[in-house]
Design an enzyme around this catalytic site. Structure first.
Site, PDB file in Angstrom:
ATOM      1  N   HIS A  39      -0.209  -0.070  -6.235  1.00 53.16           N
ATOM      2  CA  HIS A  39      -1.555  -0.620  -6.428  1.00 53.16           C
ATOM      3  C   HIS A  39      -2.095  -1.469  -5.278  1.00 53.16           C
ATOM      4  O   HIS A  39      -3.287  -1.760  -5.245  1.00 53.16           O
ATOM      5  CB  HIS A  39      -1.640  -1.470  -7.700  1.00 53.16           C
TER       6      HIS A  39
ATOM      7  N   ASP B 135       6.970   2.894  -6.590  1.00 52.35           N
ATOM      8  CA  ASP B 135       8.294   2.335  -6.878  1.00 52.35           C
ATOM      9  C   ASP B 135       8.803   2.698  -8.262  1.00 52.35           C
ATOM     10  O   ASP B 135       9.997   2.938  -8.448  1.00 52.35           O
ATOM     11  CB  ASP B 135       8.334   0.825  -6.648  1.00 52.35           C
TER      12      ASP B 135
END
Length: 522
Positions: free
Chosen positions: A82, A239
């Site tokens: 993000h 991730d």
């Protein structure tokens, strides 16, 4: 023997591992970098720190002499999701990166909800949360228009790092699906979302798959690291997508509990056209043509780190938690809510803050330490419960990775709170191993991700629920779920007091004294 490098670009540090074709880790190095908090709720980083840390980590491995540059066939990434890196035409960042745990964008989230309405569900299939990338873009557009006017593209953290290593600007599907600009059903940028929010779609970089090759190592990076310019670079994964690979979760029925700075509970999903009513985050997986569901609590490991730095600064984590196993489940009626930086899931609330509920004179340090572990785990159970209901998932086995897998008392707490078997990996490398798996698949070492995972991942120990503990935690969890609503209004009232500085207090005190003096004189 051939090797790959897995690069995990985390929130607090970058980690690089060297893995051979047998899945053996033959080297690792890490470099920390700072976080910046220029204002309450802000969280930023200098993107150049990521590049410097990665170069130094790779060089450390190369300088160790365990491998020749010619034998490193590929490299890939996992990265914090993000984060916004706005770049100009030359690819230079225009401002510090705004990270996933930055919560300044509440107004922009509200705008997205108002403008997009039900199309938010149909197109991007994710709720408008402060952590996502699109609200950050809109914030810069509104508050830093001169900076935004110079921006030609945005990148996410690992994609900026990939660009610096290869010269190619790309973004792969799993990270793109965390921006609120990505159409999950077509694997394309949403022209509709861009149009409705006044963005030129050209700000979005070209898309690719996680194991697609984006380039090779640039000569200056090769010289700085000791790598060959022939080393292939693959796009990598977000991730949490890479972490799911690193835990071996590429099929239904298994969940992943990942505790790092944040806490993440995720589960595999085979299709990209489901409707979960924005109750869960819904993203592309690093495994091609696959997806996963996710719930995120903002301050999981961060809560434990806060507790340590505040109340046990001189102790190691192991020493701090050494006696939690002697405390009964439920910490004798003490409950902690890990909302110390606001919350993202299931309560999207930037103003909420944490609590200890039920404190008494009988509680000691170990009760508080265990309550923190339990509260973090309760917050992740919130996600699991929605997986089981809104997601219709039958999850009976959970792979634990990250900080929550390093303490066996905590692993048993997870098994009891989740009422599911919790699995500890033989070598817990999380997203770093996931990025190495992506590189191995990009290099065509295996015919399938399942075959690669079977070679790369081992399972060490299982923790099964203890019935009497499950019952105690069920009672405690039911209380935990009520704390948010019970403290929401109180935290909103406390919000103005959080930013009051001592100088302001002194000024108020002085003003009051003057006012009293004037009244007495009159």
């Amino acid at each position: 023997m051939k090797y790959v490098l897995g690069v995990d670009l985390g929130t607090s540090a970058v980690k690089v591992i060297l893995v051979n074709q047998l899945g053996e880790i033959k080297g690792e190095a890490t470099r920390p970098y700072p976080l910046s908090h220029p204002a309450p709720g802000y969280s930023e980083q200098n993107a150049e720190d990521w590049v410097t840390g990665t170069i130094e980590s790779i060089k450390e491995i190369m300088d160790s002499g365990v491998v020749n540059a010619a034998d490193i066939e590929g490299l890939s990434f996992s990265g914090q999701m993000h984060g916004l890196v706005l770049v100009d035409e030359a690819g230079t960042p225009l401002r510090p990166a705004i990270l996933w745990n930055d919560v300044r964008t509440t107004a922009q989230c509200q705008k997205i909800k108002e403008v997009m309405g039900e199309e938010l569900t149909a197109l991007v299939k994710n709720p408008a949360l402060e952590g996502f990338t699109l609200p950050k873009i809109l914030w810069v557009q509104e508050h830093e228009p001169e900076t935004f006017a110079k921006a030609t593209q945005f990148l996410l953290p690992k994609d900026y790092l990939s660009y610096r290593l290869t010269g190619a600007r790309m973004m792969e599907f799993s990270d793109a699906s965390g921006t609120l600009l990505f159409d999950l059903t077509t694997n394309t940028w949403s022209q509709t979302a861009c149009d409705k929010l006044g963005l030129d779609i050209s700000i979005c970089p070209p898309l690719c798959g996680s194991d697609d090759q984006v380039g090779t190592i640039l000569p200056d990076i090769a010289a700085a690291t000791g790598l060959s310019t022939e080393t292939k670079v693959f796009a990598g994964g977000a991730d949490n997508a890479a972490g799911a690979l690193g835990a071996g979760n590429v099929s239904d029925g298994i969940g992943v509990c990942s505790i790092g700075t944040s806490g993440v509970f995720s589960a595999f999903e085979a299709t990209g056209n489901q409707d979960f009513g924005l109750k869960l985050q819904y993203h592309s997986h690093a495994k091609p043509n696959s997806y996963y569901l996710m719930g995120v609590t903002l301050a999981a490991g961060n809560s434990l780190n806060w507790f340590k730095e505040t109340f046990a600064k001189d102790k190691s984590f192991a020493d701090m938690l050494a006696n939690v196993g002697s405390i009964v489940p439920g910490s004798n009626g003490l409950i902690f809510t890990p909302y110390i930086v606001g919350e993202r899931f299931p309560h999207a609330d930037a103003q909420i803050r944490g609590s200890f509920i039920g404190m008494s004179g009988t509680h000691g340090f170990d009760h508080f330490a265990r309550a923190v572990l339990e509260g973090i785990t309760f917050s992740l159970r919130d996600a699991l419960e929605l997986m089981r209901t809104a997601g219709n998932k039958q999850i009976n086995k959970i792979i634990s990775i990250g900080g929550g897998a390093k303490n066996e008392d905590w692993l048993q707490i997870q098994a009891d709170v989740f009422n599911a078997t919790v699995i500890k990996l033989t070598s817990e490398q999380g997203p770093a191993l996931g990025s190495a798996i992506i590189a191995a698949m990009g290099c065509k070492w295996f015919d399938s991700y399942e075959a690669c995972i079977e070679t790369f991942i081992g399972y060490e120990k299982e923790f099964t629920p203890i019935p009497e503990n499950v019952a105690l935690y069920e009672a405690a969890y039911q209380v935990y779920t009520q704390v948010y609503a019970a403290t929401k209004s109180l935290n909103e009232q406390l919000a103005p007091l959080r930013d009051v500085k001592k100088s302001v207090v002194n000024k108020i005190s002085t003003d009051l004294e003057v006012e009293v003096s004037e009244k007495e004189s009159a």
